[in-house]
Design a protein around this motif. Structure first.
Motif, PDB file in Angstrom:
ATOM      1  N   PHE A 154       0.799  -1.231   0.120  1.00 29.21           N
ATOM      2  CA  PHE A 154      -0.019   0.113  -0.132  1.00 29.21           C
ATOM      3  C   PHE A 154       0.874   1.294  -0.171  1.00 29.21           C
ATOM      4  CE2 PHE A 154      -2.474   3.236   2.720  1.00 29.21           C
ATOM      5  CZ  PHE A 154      -3.588   3.547   1.565  1.00 29.21           C
ATOM      6  N   GLY A 155       1.906   1.127   0.792  1.00 30.16           N
ATOM      7  CA  GLY A 155       2.692   2.368   0.790  1.00 30.16           C
ATOM      8  C   GLY A 155       3.257   2.614  -0.540  1.00 30.16           C
ATOM      9  N   ASN A 156       4.100   1.779  -1.075  1.00 29.34           N
ATOM     10  CA  ASN A 156       4.763   1.914  -2.331  1.00 29.34           C
ATOM     11  C   ASN A 156       3.656   2.248  -3.301  1.00 29.34           C
ATOM     12  OD1 ASN A 156       7.066   1.112  -1.117  1.00 29.34           O
ATOM     13  ND2 ASN A 156       6.919  -1.022  -1.942  1.00 29.34           N
ATOM     14  N   SER A 157       2.618   1.895  -3.489  1.00 26.77           N
ATOM     15  CA  SER A 157       1.604   2.204  -4.506  1.00 26.77           C
ATOM     16  C   SER A 157       0.974   3.691  -4.188  1.00 26.77           C
ATOM     17  CB  SER A 157       0.170   1.409  -4.223  1.00 26.77           C
ATOM     18  OG  SER A 157       0.551   0.160  -4.468  1.00 26.77           O
ATOM     19  N   LEU A 158       1.112   4.344  -2.975  1.00 28.18           N
ATOM     20  CA  LEU A 158       0.832   5.663  -2.891  1.00 28.18           C
ATOM     21  C   LEU A 158       1.872   6.480  -3.293  1.00 28.18           C
ATOM     22  CD1 LEU A 158      -1.333   5.784   0.735  1.00 28.18           C
ATOM     23  CD2 LEU A 158      -2.109   5.866  -1.748  1.00 28.18           C
ATOM     24  N   GLU A 159       3.173   6.159  -2.848  1.00 27.71           N
ATOM     25  CA  GLU A 159       4.248   6.835  -3.121  1.00 27.71           C
ATOM     26  C   GLU A 159       4.578   6.720  -4.901  1.00 27.71           C
ATOM     27  OE1 GLU A 159       6.338   8.545  -1.348  1.00 27.71           O
ATOM     28  OE2 GLU A 159       5.248   8.193   0.367  1.00 27.71           O
ATOM     29  N   SER A 160       4.073   5.719  -5.387  1.00 24.50           N
ATOM     30  CA  SER A 160       4.359   5.681  -7.097  1.00 24.50           C
ATOM     31  C   SER A 160       3.192   6.773  -7.682  1.00 24.50           C
ATOM     32  CB  SER A 160       4.032   4.429  -7.425  1.00 24.50           C
ATOM     33  OG  SER A 160       2.781   3.989  -7.332  1.00 24.50           O
ATOM     34  N   ILE A 161       2.257   7.347  -7.154  1.00 27.18           N
ATOM     35  CA  ILE A 161       1.400   8.141  -7.758  1.00 27.18           C
ATOM     36  C   ILE A 161       1.983   9.657  -7.987  1.00 27.18           C
ATOM     37  CG2 ILE A 161      -0.867   9.597  -7.370  1.00 27.18           C
ATOM     38  CD1 ILE A 161      -1.848   7.102  -5.900  1.00 27.18           C
ATOM     39  N   ASN A 162       2.160   9.987  -8.974  1.00 30.35           N
ATOM     40  CA  ASN A 162       2.459  11.401  -9.559  1.00 30.35           C
ATOM     41  C   ASN A 162       1.202  12.230  -9.545  1.00 30.35           C
ATOM     42  OD1 ASN A 162       3.423  13.856 -10.532  1.00 30.35           O
ATOM     43  ND2 ASN A 162       4.765  12.821 -12.127  1.00 30.35           N
ATOM     44  N   PRO A 163       1.187  13.167  -8.673  1.00 31.36           N
ATOM     45  CA  PRO A 163       0.045  14.029  -8.498  1.00 31.36           C
ATOM     46  C   PRO A 163      -0.281  15.001  -9.569  1.00 31.36           C
ATOM     47  CG  PRO A 163       1.716  14.809  -7.186  1.00 31.36           C
ATOM     48  CD  PRO A 163       2.327  13.660  -7.714  1.00 31.36           C
ATOM     49  N   THR A 164       0.664  15.348 -10.513  1.00 28.72           N
ATOM     50  CA  THR A 164       0.219  15.910 -11.578  1.00 28.72           C
ATOM     51  C   THR A 164       0.656  15.213 -13.147  1.00 28.72           C
ATOM     52  OG1 THR A 164       2.742  16.996 -11.644  1.00 28.72           O
ATOM     53  CG2 THR A 164       0.930  18.145 -10.372  1.00 28.72           C
ATOM     54  N   GLU A 165       0.746  13.979 -13.018  1.00 38.51           N
ATOM     55  CA  GLU A 165       1.119  13.457 -14.141  1.00 38.51           C
ATOM     56  C   GLU A 165       0.234  13.436 -15.116  1.00 38.51           C
ATOM     57  OE1 GLU A 165       2.795   8.852 -15.433  1.00 38.51           O
ATOM     58  OE2 GLU A 165       2.017   9.344 -13.618  1.00 38.51           O
ATOM     59  N   ASN A 166      -1.192  13.433 -14.753  1.00 42.95           N
ATOM     60  CA  ASN A 166      -2.155  13.494 -15.786  1.00 42.95           C
ATOM     61  C   ASN A 166      -2.539  14.943 -15.845  1.00 42.95           C
ATOM     62  OD1 ASN A 166      -3.201  13.649 -13.253  1.00 42.95           O
ATOM     63  ND2 ASN A 166      -5.071  12.593 -13.511  1.00 42.95           N
TER      64      ASN A 166
END
Length: 760
Positions: free
Chosen positions: A408-420
């Motif tokens: 779960f932690g790695n999944s959240l860290e992998s999100i780029n908040p402005t990628e899209n």
């Protein structure tokens, strides 16, 4: 300790017990007779028995091991008349037609000659064979039944008991003759088959090897001695028997062999003279053949000095003595082995639920006990206190921890908040949030519109976290069985079903709460959060980054330039005009103030116009008017050509993805987009940190801990009902059969232990 004479019958009883149970786990002392074909094995056995009872012919005659038990019978033994009484009673009860054997046996002459000698097969319990020709026929028929009518062999033995007052107590195994070349219908690998079969017996440490070799063949070529040496290289448990002593070439003798000089064996060699084929055809009796054998050795000029240690009669006594001594030495080990087997079997029986007797009175307590054990295993697996924790992979509570802090932690860290979010998307949101009027400031509504969808990106990993924990709990549930519970598959299935239903019930509320947490964070964007990056800090960081990038070129960019760009852009959009403003009231202030600001970048950041909009509420009211005046003034200021060249100026980071097809943005728009992007990243990081902390807590509270606390009550509520007990405690048929086999095995070992205990 019983007498030595009782030892061989005791081992015979043990063999019978093992045979009846169909097991062969005890290495019982036995004599195994091995030799090549036509070496005289059958003649030795018939001479020991005193009867012709073995099949004869060419090729492989003995195709199954023959376990031969010789039992010395006293003349007044009650066994002699016991069969008469039983057979007469059977005739009365079953009213069956008497056979020829029964008729002959009841004649006076037949009884006088035959009733104290007979044979019995274990595969035909209760039937006696007084005619030894019938024994030969039964051996042939039973061999053909298992091994077929061709020349194939089988490892399944034939057990034959011989009762006679003229035999010594012995137990021998007659094995197929060793052959080298397949003949006729013999299989191509017959040599390997026979060798493997012989090794099954002679390789056991408690087996005494009777290696038969004909005297008319060189001893170095003896197949039986070669095979015996493979398993007994020092000759400690091998007896050499030299047959056909009377057929040696004239002028030769086997004295060196019989004396142990040529081939030393601890148990020595014994020479015998077999009945010839002519003697058999002439119906010469075994007793007469034995007398002729004794006379041969006594009269022989070489062998007469050792005649007392030659012949079949001596061989029978020697074998009897060796076997008794061997049994005496091995019985303590057999007793210890039996005790070990009894203990192991009792433990195995406990895994099947004991003897399997369940009364109506103890059904309720048994069901409750199994429920409690199931619930306890479920809880202990989660808490990590289980006694059978796996050392190969993460499971139970450790796996749940891994889901929280790694997956779960790695999944959240992998999100780029402005990628899209492209620059066009940000600029469009800014323009849409201003309505029909041009904007003087970066609208806060644009930030809200953009950051809320980005927060929604956290929902997917959060829901996946809930699903993974749910799947792990289901896995724990299915692994909570035990050997005792496996005895009742319906009960185990119902327990798993009830717990699975409980977990499914908790999955919905947990997932809903997780969705609510995301919605809560989207409902109110708290830009006043102490960890939120202020607009002034963001702008200062942008300018500093720009300065660092511009150090490689002749031109520099500072905050004052950025303010001029924004002022100039705003002046173009203002439709109304305003009165001139004193130069001292300009945004830049006096010259001295401007110089001080250039020397102090932090002061520049605090005085920037973005601080009026994104700064604290208490600062807005008294700074807003000055901001408007500055914009009005800048709209009427004449444009000069001494401004820096901004044609190549780009605020966005080098790593920021660009769209080649997006429209060209003004310098002000680029500043606005980059500022919004940085604020989104900052606020998203705050929300992500809270979600990473809150989701595991919610899952533990609503799913894991709730299930742990209520599982036992739920099982009792659903399954502890008198009407369900009979169905729940219905045993698995395969397991019931295995338990019955285990019970029978335990009874067999116990009986064998009692037999040995009677003589020790």
């Amino acid at each position: 300790m019983a007498s030595l004479e009782d030892l061989i019958p005791t081992v015979n009883k043990l063999q019978d017990v093992m045979y009846d149970a169909g097991i062969d786990t005890l290495d019982l002392p036995v004599l195994a007779v091995i030799g090549s074909q036509s070496s005289g094995k059958s003649s030795i056995l018939e001479t020991l028995v005193g009867k012709d009872f073995l099949p004869r012919g060419t090729g492989i005659v003995t195709r199954r091991p023959l376990v031969l038990q010789l039992n010395n019978l006293a003349s007044n033994s009650p066994l002699i008349n016991e069969y008469e009484e039983d057979s007469e009673r059977d005739d009365i009860v079953e009213d069956k037609e008497p056979t020829l054997e029964d008729h002959l046996r009841k004649t006076q002459g037949y009884e006088a000659q035959r009733n104290d000698e007979w044979g019995e097969f274990l595969h035909l319990p209760g039937r006696r064979f007084y005619d030894f020709a019938d024994i030969r026929n039964e051996i042939q028929n039973e061999t053909a039944r298992i091994a077929g009518k061709n020349k194939g062999i089988s490892r399944i033995p034939i057990n034959l008991k011989i009762y006679s007052p003229r035999v010594l107590n012995l137990t021998l195994v007659d094995l197929p003759g060793i052959t080298k070349v397949p003949i006729g219908e013999q299989p191509a690998d017959i040599e390997r088959q026979i060798k493997n079969l012989i090794l099954e017996y002679v390789a056991k440490p408690n087996c005494i090897i009777l290696a038969v070799s004909p005297a008319n063949v060189d001893l170095v070529n003896s197949e039986s001695l070669k095979l015996a040496r493979e398993v007994d290289p020092h000759g400690k448990r091998t007896i050499g028997v030299v047959t056909k002593m009377d057929l040696m070439d004239s002028g030769t003798n086997a004295l060196d062999i019989l004396s142990g000089k040529l081939y030393p064996l601890k148990l020595g060699f014994v020479g015998v003279v077999n009945r010839s084929q002519q003697d058999i055809q002439a119906n010469k009796s075994v007793e007469e053949a034995l007398n002729n054998e004794d006379a041969y050795f006594i009269r022989h000029p070489v062998y007469r000095t050792i005649s007392t240690r030659c012949g079949t009669r001596y061989l029978a006594k020697l074998l009897n003595q060796i076997l008794m001594n061997h049994i005496r030495d091995k019985l303590p080990d057999i007793k210890a082995r039996l005790n070990t087997l009894i203990g192991q079997t009792e433990q195995e029986l406990q895994t099947y639920g004991g003897t399997g007797i369940i009364t109506k009175e103890n059904r309720a307590s048994l069901v409750l006990q199994l429920m409690n054990k199931f619930a306890a295993r479920f809880v202990s697996s989660i808490e990590g206190t289980s006694s059978d924790i796996s050392t190969k992979e993460l499971c139970g509570g450790a796996r749940i921890y891994y889901i929280y802090h790694n997956i779960f932690g790695n999944s959240l860290e992998s999100i780029n908040p402005t990628e899209n979010l492209s620059t066009t998307d940000i600029q469009t949101a800014i323009r849409n949030s201003t309505g029909p009027r041009p904007s003087l400031f970066v609208p806060e509504l644009a930030f809200d519109l953009l950051v809320k969808p980005q927060i929604h990106l956290l929902l997917g990993p959060s829901e996946r976290c809930v699903e993974l924990v749910y799947e792990e709990l289901m896995k724990i549930c299915h692994n909570c069985g035990s050997p005792e519970l496996a005895r009742y598959p319906k009960l185990q299935s119902k327990l798993i079903e009830v717990v699975s239903e409980l977990l499914r019930e908790r999955l919905g509320p947990t997932r809903s709460y997780v969705e609510s947490l995301i919605d809560i964070h989207r409902a109110y964007i708290n830009t006043n959060h102490p960890n939120f990056l202020s607009a002034t800090d963001a702008m200062a960081d942008i300018v500093d980054a720009r300065k660092r990038r511009r150090t490689r070129g002749p031109q520099t960019m500072d905050l004052e330039h950025a303010k001029k760009v924004l002022n100039n852009d705003a002046s173009k959009k203002e439709a109304s005009s305003s009165s001139p403003v004193p130069e001292s009231e300009n945004i830049g202030g006096s010259e001295s103030s401007s110089e001080d600001d250039e020397k102090d970048p932090s002061k520049q950041s605090k005085d920037s116009f973005l601080n009026y909009f994104f700064g604290k509420e208490q600062q807005r009211s008294h700074q807003m008017n000055g901001l408007k005046d500055a914009y009005s003034m800048s709209a009427n200021q004449p444009q000069t050509n001494d401004l820096p060249d901004f044609e190549n100026f780009r605020i966005q980071e080098a790593s920021q993805p660009t769209d080649d097809h997006q429209p060209q943005l003004t310098e002000r728009e680029e500043l606005e987009c980059e500022l919004i992007r940085r604020l989104i990243v900052s606020y998203f990081g705050i929300v992500r940190e809270m979600i990473q902390d809150q989701i595991p807590k919610a899952v533990m509270c609503l799913l894991v801990n709730f299930s742990k606390e209520i599982i036992q009550n739920r099982l009792v509520t659903k399954l502890y009902k008198e009407s369900l007990f009979e169905d729940l405690l219905m045993e698995d048929q395969n397991l019931a059969q295995d338990r019955q086999k285990c019970v029978k095995l335990l009874e067999t070992y116990t009986e064998a232990s009692n037999i040995i205990g009677d003589i020790l």
